[in-house]
Scaffold this active site. Structure first.
Site, PDB file in Angstrom:
ATOM      1  N   LYS A   1       0.769  -1.078  -0.120  1.00 49.04           N
ATOM      2  CA  LYS A   1       0.036   0.020   0.063  1.00 49.04           C
ATOM      3  C   LYS A   1       0.825   1.094  -0.082  1.00 49.04           C
ATOM      4  O   LYS A   1       0.510   2.332  -0.818  1.00 49.04           O
ATOM      5  CB  LYS A   1      -0.898   0.080   1.217  1.00 49.04           C
ATOM      6  CG  LYS A   1      -2.087  -1.060   0.891  1.00 49.04           C
ATOM      7  CD  LYS A   1      -2.700  -1.390   2.310  1.00 49.04           C
ATOM      8  CE  LYS A   1      -3.662  -2.602   2.083  1.00 49.04           C
ATOM      9  NZ  LYS A   1      -4.396  -3.045   3.247  1.00 49.04           N
TER      10      LYS A   1
ATOM     11  N   ASP B   1     -11.653   2.103   3.312  1.00 48.28           N
ATOM     12  CA  ASP B   1     -12.007   0.807   3.051  1.00 48.28           C
ATOM     13  C   ASP B   1     -13.467   0.318   2.763  1.00 48.28           C
ATOM     14  O   ASP B   1     -13.737  -0.965   2.404  1.00 48.28           O
ATOM     15  CB  ASP B   1     -11.534   0.110   4.200  1.00 48.28           C
ATOM     16  CG  ASP B   1     -10.222  -0.957   4.097  1.00 48.28           C
ATOM     17  OD1 ASP B   1      -9.781  -1.179   2.968  1.00 48.28           O
ATOM     18  OD2 ASP B   1      -9.578  -1.400   5.004  1.00 48.28           O
TER      19      ASP B   1
ATOM     20  N   GLN C   1      -5.487  -2.128   9.605  1.00 49.64           N
ATOM     21  CA  GLN C   1      -5.132  -3.243   8.954  1.00 49.64           C
ATOM     22  C   GLN C   1      -5.876  -4.791   9.701  1.00 49.64           C
ATOM     23  O   GLN C   1      -5.553  -4.451  11.004  1.00 49.64           O
ATOM     24  CB  GLN C   1      -3.888  -3.584   8.866  1.00 49.64           C
ATOM     25  CG  GLN C   1      -2.979  -4.603   7.980  1.00 49.64           C
ATOM     26  CD  GLN C   1      -3.436  -4.595   6.369  1.00 49.64           C
ATOM     27  OE1 GLN C   1      -3.462  -3.356   5.686  1.00 49.64           O
ATOM     28  NE2 GLN C   1      -3.866  -5.499   6.019  1.00 49.64           N
TER      29      GLN C   1
END
Ligand code: NAP
Length: 285
Positions: free
Chosen positions: A54, A121, A98
């Protein structure tokens, strides 16, 4: 038949060059640099490697990314406070946590505490609800990336049969909604579905997010179908997906590889969502 390989790596590079960099330059001309914060709890090998991917893509796009690392003893309250701080920080446009998290921290509580405008997200109830209603929102990254890969081969989903295997909140359910929005007829399979091969037999598109290595095999899929393999597994040091690539690629007209398929598109969509979040903030100022 030998299938066309839909390279997520190439589609992501194209989106980066043709679209994302220009949007970032435009924002920078207004003194805004899209900024993403990744919260990483503990030091799980796989999570750390995803985070590095990322960061790499963020830097190629010209956006800021910052990883905030916490040890796995951190309390839920401390994580929630950190997210509140980020929600109130005007210079941060997107935040992700995460996963997985240690057992003593509620994933639901943590994800729900992210402000929907920074939820890049697309996991918060507000953004999931908007997706369901067909409203503009931050669409969760893996489903968004899958739709971009289908678009990259100019597939018109109208009237097509799509079979999705897996009904997770982050992949199966949202991608089924996105396909229906494009007028596909969607069949959803899960662990209680009887006779999955029969659900594949008239599929034009098969999306597999089951979390089981090489679950779908060539004898189960119809000739000429398009196959999107979401799974990722490491077996004896070699990566493979939820689809048995060797046999399925003999029958399919197009297929995504593992690695280099859905994975890079998920990362690309995350960075794109951060840019969208920054753009929306700049319009509202
Ligand atoms: P998940 O939350 O574990 O969900 C798996 C789904 O598969 C569930 O709906 C489950 O059904 C269904 N399932 C399990 N066993 C089955 C069986 N024998 N027959 C039919 N259905 C079955 O998985 P996920 O988060 O969606 O992830 C799926 C895979 O994609 C994993 O390998 C994950 O690592 C990978 N992934 C990759 C990316 C990427 O960017 N490349 C992103 C996300 C996930 P029930 O609902 O009935 O339990």
């Amino acid at each position: 038949m030998t299938a066309t390989i839909i390279s997520g790596k190439e589609v992501a590079e194209k989106i980066l060059t043709n679209d994302l960099r220009k949007k970032v330059e435009n924002l920078q001309s207004k003194n805004i640099t899209p900024t993403l914060v990744v919260i990483l709890v503990g030091d799980l090998g796989a999570s750390a490697s995803y985070v590095r991917q990322k960061e790499k893509f963020a830097s190629k796009a010209g956006i800021n990314s910052e990883v905030r690392k916490f040890n796995d003893q951190i309390s839920e309250e401390e994580i929630l406070k950190e997210i509140e701080k980020i929600n109130n920080d005007k210079n941060i446009h997107g935040v992700i946590v995460q996963l997985p998290l240690p057992d003593h921290i509620s994933i639901t509580k943590v994800l729900n505490s992210i402000h929907p405008s920074k939820d890049v997200d697309g996991f918060t109830p507000t953004n999931v609800g908007k997706l369901f209603l067909g409203e503009e929102t931050l669409v969760s990254c893996t489903p968004k990336g899958i739709m971009q890969m289908l678009a990259s081969i100019n597939l018109d989903l109208k009237g097509k049969n799509v079979t999705v295997i897996g009904r997770s909140n982050i992949v199966g359910k949202p991608v089924s909604i996105l396909c229906q929005q494009q007028h596909a007829t969607v069949t959803m399979c899960h662990s209680r579905t009887r006779d999955i091969p029969s659900k594949l037999s008239d599929a034009d598109v098969i999306i597999v997010a089951v979390g089981k290595p090489k679950f779908v095999t060539g004898d189960q899929v119809p000739s000429g179908c398009i196959v999107i393999d979401v799974g990722i597994h490491s077996i004896d040091g070699k990566l493979c997906g939820d689809v048995d690539f060797d046999s399925v690629s003999q029958k399919a007209s197009a297929i995504t590889p593992v690695p280099g398929g859905v994975g890079p598109m998920t990362v690309c969509s995350l960075i794109e969502n951060t840019i969208i979040a920054a753009e929306r903030l700049s319009y509202s100022e």
